[in-house]
Design a protein around this motif. Structure first.
Motif, PDB file in Angstrom:
ATOM      1  N   MET A   1      43.481  25.878 -22.370  1.00 27.24           N
ATOM      2  CA  MET A   1      44.617  25.450 -21.907  1.00 27.24           C
ATOM      3  C   MET A   1      44.634  24.015 -21.555  1.00 27.24           C
ATOM      4  SD  MET A   1      46.571  26.357 -18.120  1.00 27.24           S
ATOM      5  CE  MET A   1      46.761  28.220 -18.514  1.00 27.24           C
ATOM      6  N   THR A   2      45.548  23.191 -22.038  1.00 21.11           N
ATOM      7  CA  THR A   2      45.321  21.670 -21.949  1.00 21.11           C
ATOM      8  C   THR A   2      45.567  21.326 -20.463  1.00 21.11           C
ATOM      9  OG1 THR A   2      47.730  21.370 -22.235  1.00 21.11           O
ATOM     10  CG2 THR A   2      46.228  21.332 -24.389  1.00 21.11           C
ATOM     11  N   ASP A   3      45.159  19.990 -20.285  1.00 17.09           N
ATOM     12  CA  ASP A   3      45.460  19.631 -18.831  1.00 17.09           C
ATOM     13  C   ASP A   3      46.688  19.313 -18.532  1.00 17.09           C
ATOM     14  OD1 ASP A   3      42.729  19.269 -18.080  1.00 17.09           O
ATOM     15  OD2 ASP A   3      42.321  17.054 -18.716  1.00 17.09           O
ATOM     16  N   LYS A  60      47.173  21.782  -4.215  1.00 18.14           N
ATOM     17  CA  LYS A  60      46.947  20.260  -4.011  1.00 18.14           C
ATOM     18  C   LYS A  60      45.604  19.690  -4.223  1.00 18.14           C
ATOM     19  CE  LYS A  60      50.925  19.603  -0.986  1.00 18.14           C
ATOM     20  NZ  LYS A  60      51.399  19.620   0.412  1.00 18.14           N
ATOM     21  N   MET A  61      44.750  20.536  -3.446  1.00 15.24           N
ATOM     22  CA  MET A  61      43.170  19.870  -3.798  1.00 15.24           C
ATOM     23  C   MET A  61      42.770  20.061  -5.105  1.00 15.24           C
ATOM     24  SD  MET A  61      41.940  21.668  -0.269  1.00 15.24           S
ATOM     25  CE  MET A  61      40.254  22.194  -1.055  1.00 15.24           C
ATOM     26  N   TYR A  62      43.154  21.053  -5.626  1.00 16.77           N
ATOM     27  CA  TYR A  62      42.679  21.488  -7.247  1.00 16.77           C
ATOM     28  C   TYR A  62      43.254  20.370  -8.047  1.00 16.77           C
ATOM     29  CZ  TYR A  62      41.165  23.622 -11.483  1.00 16.77           C
ATOM     30  OH  TYR A  62      40.678  23.764 -12.715  1.00 16.77           O
ATOM     31  N   LEU A  63      44.709  20.005  -7.907  1.00 16.81           N
ATOM     32  CA  LEU A  63      45.273  18.982  -8.716  1.00 16.81           C
ATOM     33  C   LEU A  63      44.572  17.646  -8.471  1.00 16.81           C
ATOM     34  CD1 LEU A  63      47.748  18.626 -10.612  1.00 16.81           C
ATOM     35  CD2 LEU A  63      49.108  18.102  -8.612  1.00 16.81           C
ATOM     36  N   THR A  64      44.222  17.334  -7.197  1.00 23.25           N
ATOM     37  CA  THR A  64      43.504  16.031  -7.023  1.00 23.25           C
ATOM     38  C   THR A  64      42.324  16.097  -8.001  1.00 23.25           C
ATOM     39  OG1 THR A  64      44.681  16.129  -4.787  1.00 23.25           O
ATOM     40  CG2 THR A  64      42.635  14.616  -5.290  1.00 23.25           C
ATOM     41  N   PHE A  65      41.370  17.228  -7.847  1.00 25.21           N
ATOM     42  CA  PHE A  65      40.195  16.922  -8.415  1.00 25.21           C
ATOM     43  C   PHE A  65      40.481  16.922 -10.152  1.00 25.21           C
ATOM     44  CE2 PHE A  65      38.403  19.736  -5.008  1.00 25.21           C
ATOM     45  CZ  PHE A  65      37.903  18.847  -4.441  1.00 25.21           C
ATOM     46  N   VAL A  66      41.413  17.684 -10.548  1.00 18.84           N
ATOM     47  CA  VAL A  66      41.718  17.339 -11.807  1.00 18.84           C
ATOM     48  C   VAL A  66      42.321  16.083 -12.446  1.00 18.84           C
ATOM     49  CG1 VAL A  66      43.460  18.173 -13.837  1.00 18.84           C
ATOM     50  CG2 VAL A  66      42.211  19.908 -12.455  1.00 18.84           C
ATOM     51  N   VAL A  68      41.623  13.271 -10.766  1.00 21.10           N
ATOM     52  CA  VAL A  68      40.193  12.565 -10.576  1.00 21.10           C
ATOM     53  C   VAL A  68      39.386  12.602 -11.711  1.00 21.10           C
ATOM     54  CG1 VAL A  68      38.173  11.934  -9.238  1.00 21.10           C
ATOM     55  CG2 VAL A  68      40.511  11.955  -8.206  1.00 21.10           C
ATOM     56  N   LYS A  69      39.351  13.829 -12.196  1.00 19.30           N
ATOM     57  CA  LYS A  69      38.430  13.932 -13.517  1.00 19.30           C
ATOM     58  C   LYS A  69      38.875  13.348 -14.825  1.00 19.30           C
ATOM     59  CE  LYS A  69      37.481  17.758 -16.053  1.00 19.30           C
ATOM     60  NZ  LYS A  69      37.446  19.254 -16.234  1.00 19.30           N
ATOM     61  N   ARG A  70      40.118  13.636 -14.996  1.00 17.03           N
ATOM     62  CA  ARG A  70      40.842  12.940 -15.903  1.00 17.03           C
ATOM     63  C   ARG A  70      40.906  11.428 -15.829  1.00 17.03           C
ATOM     64  NH1 ARG A  70      47.244  14.399 -16.706  1.00 17.03           N
ATOM     65  NH2 ARG A  70      47.696  12.427 -17.593  1.00 17.03           N
ATOM     66  N   GLU A  71      40.979  10.764 -14.593  1.00 23.03           N
ATOM     67  CA  GLU A  71      41.288   9.501 -14.778  1.00 23.03           C
ATOM     68  C   GLU A  71      39.629   8.788 -15.021  1.00 23.03           C
ATOM     69  OE1 GLU A  71      41.542   6.052 -11.290  1.00 23.03           O
ATOM     70  OE2 GLU A  71      42.631   7.639 -11.282  1.00 23.03           O
ATOM     71  N   GLU A  73      37.325  10.220 -16.982  1.00 27.32           N
ATOM     72  CA  GLU A  73      37.145  10.139 -18.455  1.00 27.32           C
ATOM     73  C   GLU A  73      37.865   9.348 -19.331  1.00 27.32           C
ATOM     74  OE1 GLU A  73      38.325  14.270 -19.330  1.00 27.32           O
ATOM     75  OE2 GLU A  73      36.524  15.220 -18.510  1.00 27.32           O
ATOM     76  N   GLN A  74      39.070   8.938 -18.562  1.00 21.58           N
ATOM     77  CA  GLN A  74      39.847   7.764 -19.641  1.00 21.58           C
ATOM     78  C   GLN A  74      39.256   6.511 -19.127  1.00 21.58           C
ATOM     79  OE1 GLN A  74      43.906   8.125 -18.123  1.00 21.58           O
ATOM     80  NE2 GLN A  74      44.266   9.932 -19.342  1.00 21.58           N
ATOM     81  N   SER A  75      38.514   6.127 -18.127  1.00 26.62           N
ATOM     82  CA  SER A  75      37.815   4.992 -17.927  1.00 26.62           C
ATOM     83  C   SER A  75      36.707   4.777 -18.678  1.00 26.62           C
ATOM     84  CB  SER A  75      37.926   4.738 -16.418  1.00 26.62           C
ATOM     85  OG  SER A  75      36.841   5.582 -15.757  1.00 26.62           O
ATOM     86  N   LYS A  76      36.063   5.904 -18.989  1.00 34.02           N
ATOM     87  CA  LYS A  76      34.935   5.664 -19.875  1.00 34.02           C
ATOM     88  C   LYS A  76      34.980   5.265 -21.371  1.00 34.02           C
ATOM     89  CE  LYS A  76      32.126   8.852 -17.179  1.00 34.02           C
ATOM     90  NZ  LYS A  76      31.314  10.140 -17.333  1.00 34.02           N
TER      91      LYS A  76
END
Length: 76
Positions: A1-3, A60-66, A68-71, A73-76
Motif C-alpha cells: 500500500m502506498t503512502d 491522528k498519532m499514526y498519521l503524524t508518524f507517517v 514525519v517519516k515521509r518528510e 525521507e524527502q529531506s535526505k
C-alpha cells in the motif's frame, strides 16, 4: 500500500471519528433522545462518543508518524 493511499484512509477514519463524536454530543445536548430512551439512550450517546475517540485519536498519532517519516525521507 502506498503512502498516499494510507494517508487517505487515515484521514477518512479521522473524519468518521469526529463525526461520531459530534453525533453523540448532538444527541446528548440538543435532542430529547436520552429522555425518550432513558439509560439506553445515554449508553448509545456515550458509545458514539467513545467509538469516535477510538477512531480519531490513534489515527491522528499514526498519521503524524507517517508524515514525519515521509518528510525526513524527502529531506535526505
Amino acid at each position: 500500500m502506498t503512502d498516499k493511499k494510507l494517508i487517505r484512509i487515515l484521514k477518512v477514519f479521522i473524519v468518521i471519528g469526529i463525526s461520531l463524536i459530534l453525533l453523540g454530543h448532538y444527541l446528548l445536548s440538543y435532542t430529547d433522545f436520552t429522555q425518550q430512551h432513558g439509560v439506553t439512550g445515554i449508553m448509545i450517546c456515550a458509545g458514539c462518543i467513545a467509538l469516535g475517540f477510538a477512531f480519531s485519536l490513534p489515527t491522528k498519532m499514526y498519521l503524524t508518524f507517517v508524515l514525519v517519516k515521509r518528510e525526513s525521507e524527502q529531506s535526505k
